[in-house]
Every structure is written in structure tokens, then in C-alpha cells.
Design a protein around this motif. Structure first.
Motif, PDB file in Angstrom:
ATOM      1  N   LYS A 181       0.867  -1.090   0.032  1.00  0.00           N
ATOM      2  CA  LYS A 181       0.053   0.042   0.093  1.00  0.00           C
ATOM      3  C   LYS A 181       0.839   1.254  -0.110  1.00  0.00           C
ATOM      4  O   LYS A 181       0.387   2.316  -0.668  1.00  0.00           O
ATOM      5  N   ALA A 182       1.966   1.144   0.756  1.00  0.00           N
ATOM      6  CA  ALA A 182       2.823   2.388   0.911  1.00  0.00           C
ATOM      7  C   ALA A 182       3.387   2.713  -0.503  1.00  0.00           C
ATOM      8  O   ALA A 182       3.735   4.029  -0.820  1.00  0.00           O
ATOM      9  N   ALA A 183       3.706   1.669  -1.328  1.00  0.00           N
ATOM     10  CA  ALA A 183       4.445   1.762  -2.656  1.00  0.00           C
ATOM     11  C   ALA A 183       3.642   2.120  -3.600  1.00  0.00           C
ATOM     12  O   ALA A 183       3.948   2.264  -4.783  1.00  0.00           O
ATOM     13  N   GLY A 184       2.208   1.496  -3.489  1.00  0.00           N
ATOM     14  CA  GLY A 184       1.200   1.872  -4.535  1.00  0.00           C
ATOM     15  C   GLY A 184       1.251   0.512  -5.510  1.00  0.00           C
ATOM     16  O   GLY A 184       0.947   0.630  -6.537  1.00  0.00           O
ATOM     17  N   LEU A 185       1.883  -0.607  -4.960  1.00  0.00           N
ATOM     18  CA  LEU A 185       1.762  -1.784  -5.688  1.00  0.00           C
ATOM     19  C   LEU A 185       0.465  -2.241  -5.692  1.00  0.00           C
ATOM     20  O   LEU A 185      -0.153  -2.639  -4.652  1.00  0.00           O
ATOM     21  N   SER A 186      -0.018  -2.802  -6.715  1.00  0.00           N
ATOM     22  CA  SER A 186      -1.396  -3.510  -7.013  1.00  0.00           C
ATOM     23  C   SER A 186      -1.030  -4.957  -6.473  1.00  0.00           C
ATOM     24  O   SER A 186      -0.167  -5.680  -6.963  1.00  0.00           O
ATOM     25  N   LEU A 187      -1.839  -5.353  -5.537  1.00  0.00           N
ATOM     26  CA  LEU A 187      -1.422  -6.655  -5.049  1.00  0.00           C
ATOM     27  C   LEU A 187      -2.843  -7.530  -4.955  1.00  0.00           C
ATOM     28  O   LEU A 187      -3.790  -7.113  -4.218  1.00  0.00           O
ATOM     29  N   TRP A 188      -2.754  -8.767  -5.551  1.00  0.00           N
ATOM     30  CA  TRP A 188      -3.789  -9.516  -5.589  1.00  0.00           C
ATOM     31  C   TRP A 188      -3.196 -10.906  -5.068  1.00  0.00           C
ATOM     32  O   TRP A 188      -2.089 -11.234  -5.376  1.00  0.00           O
ATOM     33  N   CYS A 189      -3.996 -11.309  -4.243  1.00  0.00           N
ATOM     34  CA  CYS A 189      -3.631 -12.820  -3.470  1.00  0.00           C
ATOM     35  C   CYS A 189      -4.670 -13.820  -3.551  1.00  0.00           C
ATOM     36  O   CYS A 189      -5.926 -13.674  -3.775  1.00  0.00           O
ATOM     37  N   LEU A 190      -4.129 -15.001  -2.829  1.00  0.00           N
ATOM     38  CA  LEU A 190      -5.114 -16.158  -2.705  1.00  0.00           C
ATOM     39  C   LEU A 190      -5.691 -16.634  -4.150  1.00  0.00           C
ATOM     40  O   LEU A 190      -6.894 -16.822  -4.202  1.00  0.00           O
ATOM     41  N   ALA A 191      -4.880 -16.473  -5.166  1.00  0.00           N
ATOM     42  CA  ALA A 191      -5.259 -16.749  -6.748  1.00  0.00           C
ATOM     43  C   ALA A 191      -5.631 -18.184  -6.681  1.00  0.00           C
ATOM     44  O   ALA A 191      -4.622 -18.854  -6.406  1.00  0.00           O
TER      45      ALA A 191
END
Length: 258
Positions: free
Chosen positions: A235-245
Motif C-alpha cells: 500500500k505504501a508503495a502503490g503496488l497493486s496486490l492480488w492474492c489467494l489466486a
């Protein structure tokens, strides 16, 4: 001791089992003649490993800072050597000096805590991840995992185009190593990591997030859930993060798209 593993079943029967083990050996990483780290790794794609490790550790600012990569098998493992130029070599000499001076005084622990809390660079502005692209990549990932198909015990990291097509993939016994190998492969190919998304078969620890950001990625998808620190760093870096794929669902943890 049996010549082969024995599979013991719940009903009390047993039988010899055919299994292959994922290779794991010590790999020493040397830069500018200085020993930086010894990693337990799978001895494949070690040039990519040396290149990617230097980039994700901040020892090199750009692929052009890394040259003369040489890989050698030695008596107790492997050595990967490379030459570094540019501002990143300051971190190399500082780390080597700190490691020599480390003691039980506790100061090195304080320094390590401060290093972990250093802010990551903000990722570039980017578009959203298409969930259908994630499902498409997951459906094809196993085709790019020969070591996993053979042993069932390796991690994979893949770079995927916006539509989910897998462009590059690397495997290793260690999840961090697989990511470093992928970053090195992208650097060698001149591939912009922000042009697609990274798919990791591993648990999403904060190190996976940091390596993705330092590689220039803007989107990260992982098979497992993230840790709390991984979420904070993304969140701090602005990275889009998707998990539990999974093949039928995926969890959007942070949508960093503009």
C-alpha cells in the motif's frame, strides 16, 4: 535403510515410491571479489539469480551496472561472481563491512530493523489488473514449471503480459530465489517489469513485495495470502496486490491503479 522411499497408506499397506528431490545446494554470491551471501538454492539459471539478486538487494541500480557474470561449480556447491559499477556498490561495501563487525552487542539488530523500515520507492502509474488475465495465467503456469511437475517441491515466479500470457518463468527451491531469478531474466531480456504483472506461487511475505517493487513491477499476484507487513509495504508503495489466486477466484488486497 530402504533404497527407495516407502509410501505407507492408512490401511496399513506400504510400497516403494518413485520420487525425485528438488535440488538444493549452497550458492555463494560474490560481487567485485567480495563475498556477499551464501544462499540455499536450486543450481539452475544462476546467471539470472546473480543479476536479479543484485537488483533486488539494491547492489545495482540498473542492469547495465552488472557485468562479467561467471558461474562455477566448486567442491561444496556453486559460486556466482559478477562485477558491479554505479552507486549501488556503496551498499555492497557497507554490508560486507557491517557483517565483519557484527557482534552480540545488539547494534546490528537495530540497524537491521531500521533497514526493514526504510520506505520503498513509489511504483509508476499503472492500469488495473484484469482478473481474467490472472485466471488465464494460472491455467498455464504449470506448463512453465518442469521442476515442480517432477518433484512437487519448487516455487515459481512468472512474468505475465496484460492478457495473462506467461512471458518468462523461473523456478527454485526458495521463493525469494525464484523471484530473483525472474527479475534477472527480465533484466537480461530488457523486459519492462511494469508492462504486465508478476505471478508468484509463494506465500506473499514482505520480501516478495519489496523485490517486486525494486524490480520496477507495478502489479503482483500470489497464490497464498500476504502477511500484514506485505500489505503495508504494498500500500505504501502503490503496488497493486492480488492474492489467494485460485482457478475460480482471486482476492484484491490493494488496487494501486491510477
Amino acid at each position: 535403510m530402504p533404497d527407495k522411499p516407502i509410501e505407507v497408506r492408512k490401511d496399513g499397506t506400504s510400497r516403494p515410491a518413485e520420487r525425485s528431490w528438488v535440488p538444493e545446494v549452497p550458492v555463494a554470491l560474490e560481487y567485485n571479489g567480495l563475498s556477499y551471501a551464501v544462499m540455499m538454492a536450486t543450481p539452475s539459471d544462476l546467471e539470472d539469480f546473480a543479476r536479479g539478486f543484485a537488483l533486488t538487494e539494491g547492489l545495482a541500480k540498473a542492469p547495465s551496472d552488472i557485468s562479467d557474470i561467471a558461474i562455477a561449480e566448486v567442491e561444496h556447491g556453486w559460486i556466482a561472481r559478477a562485477q558491479l559499477t554505479g552507486l549501488g556498490i556503496d551498499k555492497l561495501t557497507e554490508r560486507v563491512r557491517a557483517r565483519v563487525a557484527e557482534s552480540s552487542c545488539g547494534l546490528c539488530g537495530i540497524e537491521n530493523l531500521e533497514a526493514v523500515s526504510q520506505p520503498l520507492p513509489r511504483v509508476p502509474t499503472h492500469s488495473a489488473v484484469d482478473p481474467q488475465a490472472i485466471f488465464a495465467a494460472l491455467a498455464k503456469l504449470r506448463e512453465h514449471q518442469p521442476l515442480t511437475r517432477e518433484t512437487g517441491a519448487a516455487h515459481a515466479a512468472a512474468f505475465c503480459a496484460p492478457d495473462g500470457a506467461i512471458m518468462h518463468a523461473r523456478e527454485d527451491v526458495g521463493r525469494h530465489n525464484a523471484m530473483d531469478k525472474l527479475v534477472g531474466a527480465l533484466a537480461a531480456a530488457g523486459q519492462d517489469a511494469s508492462a504486465g504483472f508478476i505471478l508468484s506461487s509463494a506465500r506473499c511475505s514482505y520480501e516478495i513485495v519489496e523485490k517486486a517493487v525494486r524490480a520496477g513491477a507495478t502489479r503482483l499476484v500470489t497464490i497464498s495470502l500476504p502477511t500484514s507487513m506485505a500489505v503495508e509495504r504494498a500500500k505504501a508503495a502503490g503496488l497493486s496486490l492480488w492474492c489467494l489466486a485460485r482457478d475460480d477466484s482471486v482476492l484484491c488486497v490493494n488496487d494501486g491503479a491510477a
